[in-house]
Structures are given as C-alpha cells and as structure tokens.
Design a protein around this motif. Structure first.
Motif, PDB file in Angstrom:
ATOM      1  N   GLY A 166       0.806  -1.214   0.000  1.00  0.00           N
ATOM      2  CA  GLY A 166       0.000   0.000   0.000  1.00  0.00           C
ATOM      3  C   GLY A 166       0.839   1.263   0.000  1.00  0.00           C
ATOM      4  O   GLY A 166       0.547   2.219  -0.728  1.00  0.00           O
ATOM      5  N   PHE A 167       1.905   1.271   0.805  1.00  0.00           N
ATOM      6  CA  PHE A 167       2.775   2.445   0.883  1.00  0.00           C
ATOM      7  C   PHE A 167       3.463   2.709  -0.450  1.00  0.00           C
ATOM      8  O   PHE A 167       3.537   3.859  -0.913  1.00  0.00           O
ATOM      9  N   MET A 168       3.968   1.658  -1.086  1.00  0.00           N
ATOM     10  CA  MET A 168       4.672   1.834  -2.359  1.00  0.00           C
ATOM     11  C   MET A 168       3.724   2.298  -3.458  1.00  0.00           C
ATOM     12  O   MET A 168       4.087   3.137  -4.289  1.00  0.00           O
ATOM     13  N   ALA A 169       2.499   1.767  -3.466  1.00  0.00           N
ATOM     14  CA  ALA A 169       1.520   2.205  -4.456  1.00  0.00           C
ATOM     15  C   ALA A 169       1.165   3.675  -4.243  1.00  0.00           C
ATOM     16  O   ALA A 169       1.068   4.457  -5.201  1.00  0.00           O
ATOM     17  N   GLY A 170       0.973   4.053  -2.979  1.00  0.00           N
ATOM     18  CA  GLY A 170       0.690   5.452  -2.677  1.00  0.00           C
ATOM     19  C   GLY A 170       1.838   6.367  -3.059  1.00  0.00           C
ATOM     20  O   GLY A 170       1.629   7.472  -3.591  1.00  0.00           O
ATOM     21  N   ALA A 171       3.064   5.916  -2.797  1.00  0.00           N
ATOM     22  CA  ALA A 171       4.242   6.704  -3.172  1.00  0.00           C
ATOM     23  C   ALA A 171       4.329   6.868  -4.686  1.00  0.00           C
ATOM     24  O   ALA A 171       4.690   7.946  -5.190  1.00  0.00           O
ATOM     25  N   ALA A 172       3.988   5.807  -5.438  1.00  0.00           N
ATOM     26  CA  ALA A 172       4.012   5.880  -6.908  1.00  0.00           C
ATOM     27  C   ALA A 172       3.024   6.919  -7.421  1.00  0.00           C
ATOM     28  O   ALA A 172       3.340   7.713  -8.321  1.00  0.00           O
ATOM     29  N   ILE A 201      10.582   9.546 -14.828  1.00  0.00           N
ATOM     30  CA  ILE A 201      10.216   9.198 -13.455  1.00  0.00           C
ATOM     31  C   ILE A 201       8.856   8.509 -13.419  1.00  0.00           C
ATOM     32  O   ILE A 201       8.671   7.487 -12.750  1.00  0.00           O
ATOM     33  N   ILE A 202       7.883   9.052 -14.143  1.00  0.00           N
ATOM     34  CA  ILE A 202       6.538   8.460 -14.157  1.00  0.00           C
ATOM     35  C   ILE A 202       6.584   7.034 -14.686  1.00  0.00           C
ATOM     36  O   ILE A 202       5.985   6.114 -14.113  1.00  0.00           O
ATOM     37  N   SER A 203       7.304   6.827 -15.771  1.00  0.00           N
ATOM     38  CA  SER A 203       7.389   5.478 -16.354  1.00  0.00           C
ATOM     39  C   SER A 203       8.107   4.510 -15.426  1.00  0.00           C
ATOM     40  O   SER A 203       7.837   3.306 -15.441  1.00  0.00           O
ATOM     41  N   ALA A 204       9.022   5.045 -14.592  1.00  0.00           N
ATOM     42  CA  ALA A 204       9.776   4.178 -13.677  1.00  0.00           C
ATOM     43  C   ALA A 204       8.945   3.771 -12.462  1.00  0.00           C
ATOM     44  O   ALA A 204       9.009   2.625 -12.011  1.00  0.00           O
ATOM     45  N   VAL A 205       8.143   4.712 -11.926  1.00  0.00           N
ATOM     46  CA  VAL A 205       7.429   4.425 -10.667  1.00  0.00           C
ATOM     47  C   VAL A 205       6.082   3.754 -10.881  1.00  0.00           C
ATOM     48  O   VAL A 205       5.500   3.226  -9.936  1.00  0.00           O
ATOM     49  N   ILE A 206       5.576   3.772 -12.106  1.00  0.00           N
ATOM     50  CA  ILE A 206       4.255   3.181 -12.347  1.00  0.00           C
ATOM     51  C   ILE A 206       4.251   1.685 -12.013  1.00  0.00           C
ATOM     52  O   ILE A 206       3.223   1.117 -11.647  1.00  0.00           O
ATOM     53  N   GLY A 207       5.423   1.074 -12.116  1.00  0.00           N
ATOM     54  CA  GLY A 207       5.528  -0.349 -11.806  1.00  0.00           C
ATOM     55  C   GLY A 207       5.442  -0.660 -10.318  1.00  0.00           C
ATOM     56  O   GLY A 207       5.317  -1.823  -9.924  1.00  0.00           O
ATOM     57  N   LEU A 208       5.509   0.374  -9.457  1.00  0.00           N
ATOM     58  CA  LEU A 208       5.393   0.164  -8.019  1.00  0.00           C
ATOM     59  C   LEU A 208       3.960  -0.156  -7.608  1.00  0.00           C
ATOM     60  O   LEU A 208       3.719  -0.627  -6.492  1.00  0.00           O
ATOM     61  N   ILE A 209       3.004   0.112  -8.493  1.00  0.00           N
ATOM     62  CA  ILE A 209       1.601  -0.187  -8.200  1.00  0.00           C
ATOM     63  C   ILE A 209       1.324  -1.632  -8.609  1.00  0.00           C
ATOM     64  O   ILE A 209       1.278  -1.954  -9.791  1.00  0.00           O
ATOM     65  N   ASP A 210       1.137  -2.483  -7.626  1.00  0.00           N
ATOM     66  CA  ASP A 210       0.954  -3.923  -7.857  1.00  0.00           C
ATOM     67  C   ASP A 210      -0.512  -4.294  -7.632  1.00  0.00           C
ATOM     68  O   ASP A 210      -0.923  -4.627  -6.520  1.00  0.00           O
ATOM     69  N   ALA A 214      -2.325   2.588   4.456  1.00  0.00           N
ATOM     70  CA  ALA A 214      -1.037   3.149   4.045  1.00  0.00           C
ATOM     71  C   ALA A 214      -1.158   3.891   2.716  1.00  0.00           C
ATOM     72  O   ALA A 214      -0.592   4.982   2.537  1.00  0.00           O
ATOM     73  N   PHE A 215      -1.927   3.314   1.782  1.00  0.00           N
ATOM     74  CA  PHE A 215      -2.101   3.933   0.460  1.00  0.00           C
ATOM     75  C   PHE A 215      -2.790   5.292   0.567  1.00  0.00           C
ATOM     76  O   PHE A 215      -2.278   6.309   0.083  1.00  0.00           O
TER      77      PHE A 215
END
Length: 643
Positions: A213-219, A447-456, A477-478
């Motif tokens: 949840g935290f990583m998706a929110g950060a993305a 940056i956007i293309s790199a972090v989009i993968g953090l949303i699982d 967390a999200f």
C-alpha cells in the motif's frame, strides 16, 4: 539444533509412525522409532536459546571454528569484504557478463539520476554523484550479485519531503543541501548499527500488505508531483497530497500550462511506456526498456537545442556542474539545531531504504539459489551511505527496476556496479555539459514510467482474498500517502510493524518460542530422509541454517541426504500475507536445493488462506497433510528389515 518434542505430542514415549494414514491404507512397517520425553530446560536456558536463534540465526562464527589465527584473519577480512572471497574465482567470462550488464545499467540510471535528484530537491549532478561512489563501496562489501545501487524514487521523494519541512530548498539552498548530507550520514549510521547489532530480523516484521500500500501510494504521489514538469507549470504547491496537487494544476490551466512542454512530455512518456511494454512482453528485448530513457534524453535534448524551445517556455535542466564528487565532510551538521533533525530524518529514510534493498536482494538471491546475509547487507549499505555523505551523495539504496535490468543483462557479480560507476565517472568528467538543454518534461516522463511499476494490482487483489485486515492496513497506508502525506502513510506502515513486533516479543517472554523452530524428532541416522520442524514465527534464514546443520551432520557420518522438510503447523492459528510470502520464499529456495517442502497439521483458517493465495497449487496438494504421522508415512523411505 534442538531435539525436543512438542509437549502436545504427549509426555510419554510415542510412536512416530501411527496406525494409519489419511492418504493411504494401513500397511506393515519395518520398524518403529521411539522418541523419548525431552529433558526439561530452565527458563534461563530457554531464553538464552531463543536469543541465540533470534540474533545469531545464521551462526556467523561457524566458519571460524577450528581454524588457525592466520586463517581466522583471512576469514575476518572476507567477512567484511566479500569481494576478496568470490574474487578468487573471478574469470574473464564472468567479466564479459558484468561488462554488458554494467553498460546497460548505466544507460538506464544516468537519465533517472537527474530526475531522482530533482525529487530530493537537489541539483542534477548530485544524482550522478550518488551513482558513482556508493556503488563502488557496495561492490566491495555487499553480498548480493544483482542489486544495483543508486538513488531510487520512493526514498528520494521521502527524503525531499522530510527535508523541505525543515528548510526551504529554494530560499536556503546551502543549508538544505547540508541537511541532506547530514540525514544521509545518520541513515548510514543507523543501517550499519542494525547490522553490527544483529538486528536484521526486524525487517521480517514489516507487513507485506502495508508495504504494498505504501509503495503504491508513493508511486501515485511521485507521478502527481511530475505534473509540474510535464505540463510546464512554474508555480506549484509544496504539498504532496492529491487535493493540493490537483488544485495547483487546475488553477494554472489557463495561464500556467505550456503546450510545447506538454507535447514533448506526453510524446516521450508514450515512447517510454511502449518500450517498457515491449521489454515486459518479450524478455529478450529487455534492453529496449533499459536504453529507452537515455534515447529519450538524447533526442529531446537535440530537439530543444535545434529549435531553441527553451526560448518559448520549455523548462530545461540548464548547467550541470562538471567534475567528480567534491568532499562534503565539512558540510555535515555535527552540532547545532539541525543535528537532531538530520538524525530523525536519516533514521526514518534509512530504514525505508534498508527495507527496500534487503527485500529486493533476497528476491534475486532466491531466484539464483544463493543465500543473502541480511546483517552483512545492512553493514554494506550503511557504510556506503556514510562514505557517500562525505562525498556529496544523498541517500542511496538498491532499486528494483535497475536490479532487474542488471539481472536480465547477465550480471554475474557486483562488478557490474563497478562498471556502471565507471561510466558515471566518465559522464561527470566529460559529458555533463551536453545535458544543458535536456527538457524537464522528459525527466518527468522518465520518473513516471519508472514508478508506475510500483503499483501492484495483483498483490492488492490477493491481499483482499487472503486477509481483510491486511487489506485495511494496505489501503490505510495507500490513502495515508495519497490524501494526507508521505509521513502519515509511513506511520501507518510502521505502526503495523510495531504491532507485529510486540506480539512476537510477548510470545518470546511468555512462551520462549516465538522466534524458535523446535525440532520434533530425528529418524535413525541410517534412515534420515526428512526433517520435521515446528512452525511458530520463523524466517527462511533460520530454517535454512538449521537445514544446513543437518546436511553437515549427515555428511559427517556419510548418510543419505535430506529429501523432505516437514513443517508442523499446529501452533499457527492464523496466517497473513507476510507469512504466506515467507512460505513462498522458503519453497522456492528449497526447490533449488532439491528438497521438498511439506506442511503438516495446518488449522482450518490457515488452510482457507493457503487456498485463497493458491499456495497449495504452488506446493502441490499432495504435500499438505492432516498430521505429522501422515507426512512421515508418505515421505519415509521404503526399507525392508534385514534378518
């Protein structure tokens, strides 16, 4: 390894092999192995054993036993600098793989470093500095072969957010940079201290659901922050919550957006996402996604230069300082009001960076069938950040995207980090002036293309199926990150960690077995083919260490190898996504070692969640038994009595 029997199996002698099996008919067996009542231990010995298994699960002094002084010295140096151990067997063929991986990695990280430095509110060259020195230190001290070191999106965002709450990065640029180095220094101190104090097990208490949840929110938060560069907005909010960001975006729609910037940003974002899709769809074309960011930077820089789009409102990087890292020891706050603030920020950001690196390292280690030393990793990561803070670097760690590229490019050792660092060195020394006209919109796209993968999404759906309480923690967390702030989302994730730690610590005090796996029984030496463990709250590291002990014992007496590892699940009344994740990790590692994982006596709640997660499909329906006796009868070798 303990040879005690669970008290639930009875206080008198018992037959390991019982009358019948739920999976097959009763049959005449060649012998019965009697297991006696285990000797009672004092509470002090019980606690001492538990503490040993908690802090020294990997038995770090094992290799030093019965060695000469000179050999112990060599082993000590190799323990702190693993490169001197695996470097003895390094060959030209391995270097070829590392060279290709390092060059491929450099093409990805150089453009990303510009963007990640921007996330931390620092000048672009500091991103390159942080991909030059820390990877060199890690290559000598780290134990992961695939982990690629440098700035990462989530840690850079967290660091930048926490720092700007103390000092304005625009009005007071110098002190802001000094506080960044101070936070990096104390992050390194924290990481190294955790390793030296053998506290690596704390990472195992982080909730998998809360991290997802935290990583998706950060993305989402990072992507929203990039709208400033993608749309060409000059005045933008400093807040990170979605309401403030969207209000800032829409309030400038008529007079703040720049159509040339939007055209550049959206075009290259589409190109990057297409390249990423191709690399994901066909693994042999992974290099397309890896090299796409560098191609984007080169093409966009050339386009802006020949059209002079910067004269029409397109924001560019401007001057990047040429040359390698200047020393920054004198810029760290060792006294004054910012000392405590730097320590607090470093403590929080350092823990998140540590968790990300160790988790990623373990993932690739299980794929490649070797064991990662969590405590050594902590010392290595801490040392590289301490050295980095003294050489103008901000907080670095291992990133998943760059590590995946490193692995797929064919890296064999940490030398790929050295090669990447060498390319970054050449870039700093000779090439940085060429990036003057790089548009900010392209960095935002990267940056956007790199972090989009953090949303699982798959992980979130699985968490919902397995455990509704875990799903609440995940969503907490999200939404905490997206709608309030990064700190609130982090606080929710750490609160879940504290709860799990207190529960386990309570078990340690009142049962003396919370971190322990008790051996239920051993077969006669000549017939030993399975190992039976009781599952309470172990880590794969503990189980693998005990398995290694048994393998050594068998070799010493020239006996048959272990074929099955039977995990007795009766103490487990419930299991969450973190527990299932640990079982999956253990299963994959054991499969690589040709040892079959077997579960015995799982409760109804546990069975339901194993089915919901499809773990039974992974392990096989025929490897889950109602009792230990059923598992033993099925897995035991078929032997005939010799008259």
């Amino acid at each position: 390894m303990s040879n005690r029997v669970n008290a639930e199996l009875g206080s008198n002698e018992m037959d390991v092999i019982t009358n019948s099996s739920s999976r097959r008919n009763s049959e005449s067996l060649p012998y019965l192995h009697k297991v006696g009542v285990p000797p009672k231990q004092s509470l002090l010995k019980e606690i001492a054993g538990t503490v040993k298994e908690t802090f020294f699960a990997d038995d770090p002094l094992r290799n030093f036993k019965d060695q000469s002084r000179s050999r112990k010295l060599v082993l000590g140096i190799q323990a702190f600098f693993p490169i001197f151990e695996w470097g003895r067997n390094y060959s030209l063929s391995k270097f070829k793989g590392d060279l290709i991986a390092g060059l491929t990695l450099a093409s990805l990280v150089i453009p990303q470093d510009f963007g990640y430095a921007k996330l931390a509110n620092l000048d672009p060259q500091y991103g390159l500095y942080s991909s030059f020195v820390p990877p060199l230190v890690y290559a000598f001290m780290g134990t992961s072969r695939e982990l690629a070191i440098g700035p990462v999106a989530m840690v850079s965002l967290l660091l930048g957010t926490l720092l700007q709450e103390e000092i304005d990065p625009i009005k007071n640029k110098v002190d802001y940079r000094r506080l960044a180095f101070t936070a990096t220094f104390f992050a390194g101190i924290t990481q190294a201290a955790l390793g030296f104090l053998r506290l690596g097990f704390l990472i195992d208490f982080l909730s998998h659901a809360a991290i997802v949840g935290f990583m998706a929110g950060a993305a989402v938060t990072i992507s929203l922050q990039q709208l400033k560069g993608l749309l060409g907005i000059k005045k933008f909010t400093k807040n990170t919550d979605i309401v403030s960001v969207m209000r800032s975006v829409w309030s400038s729609v008529h007079h703040g957006w720049n159509w040339q910037t939007i055209l550049i940003g959206v075009s290259f974002l589409a190109f990057l996402m297409l390249a990423k899709y191709i690399g994901k769809k066909k693994k042999k074309f992974f290099w397309v996604a890896a090299i796409a960011p560098l191609i984007s930077v080169i093409l966009s820089t050339f386009f802006v230069y020949i059209t002079r789009a910067d004269k029409h409102g397109v924001q560019i990087v401007k001057n990047i300082r040429k040359g390698i890292n200047p020393p920054s020891v004198d810029q760290i706050f060792f006294s004054g009001e910012y000392l405590a603030k730097g320590f607090r920020i470093g403590l929080v950001a350092g823990m998140i960076a540590l968790t990300e690196a160790v988790s990623i390292g373990r993932t690739f280690a299980s794929m490649k069938n070797y064991q990662l030393d969590g405590n050594k990793e902590m010392v290595a990561l801490g040392t590289m950040n301490i050295v980095g803070s003294m050489t103008s670097c901000f907080l670095t760690t291992g990133g998943f995207a760059r590590s995946a590229v490193n692995c797929m490019a064919g890296c064999n050792t940490a030398v790929s980090n050295i090669v990447m660092s060498g390319v970054v060195f050449l870039t700093l020394k000779f090439i940085t002036p060429l990036f003057k006209y790089t548009p900010s919109a392209v960095l935002a796209s990267i940056i956007i293309s790199a972090v989009i993968g953090l949303i699982d999404f798959e992980a979130v759906c699985l968490i919902w199926k397995i455990d509704k309480f875990d799903f609440v923690a995940c969503m907490g967390a999200f939404f905490g990150v997206v709608f309030i702030s990064v700190e609130i989302g982090l606080l929710i994730a750490l609160q879940d960690l504290a709860q799990q730690f207190l529960e386990s610590f309570q078990g340690l005090l009142f049962t003396g077995a919370s971190f322990n796996i008790q051996m239920l029984q051993k077969f006669l030496a000549s017939l030993l083919s399975e190992l039976i463990l009781q599952f309470t709250s172990p880590t794969p590291t503990m189980i693998l260490r005990w398995l290694a002990d048994e393998v050594e014992n068998l070799k010493e007496y020239s006996q048959s190898r272990i074929q099955y590892l039977i995990v007795e699940m009766s103490p487990v009344t419930d299991i969450d996504t973190s527990g299932i994740h640990a079982l999956e990790e253990l299963f994959k590692i054991l499969e690589k070692r040709d040892v079959k994982l077997v579960l015995a006596n799982p409760g109804p709640v546990v069975v339901d969640k194993l089915h919901a997660s499809k773990f039974q499909e992974l392990i096989g329906e025929d490897r889950i038994f109602l009792t230990v006796a059923d598992a033993v009868m099925t897995c035991a070798p078929k032997l005939e009595l010799v008259p």
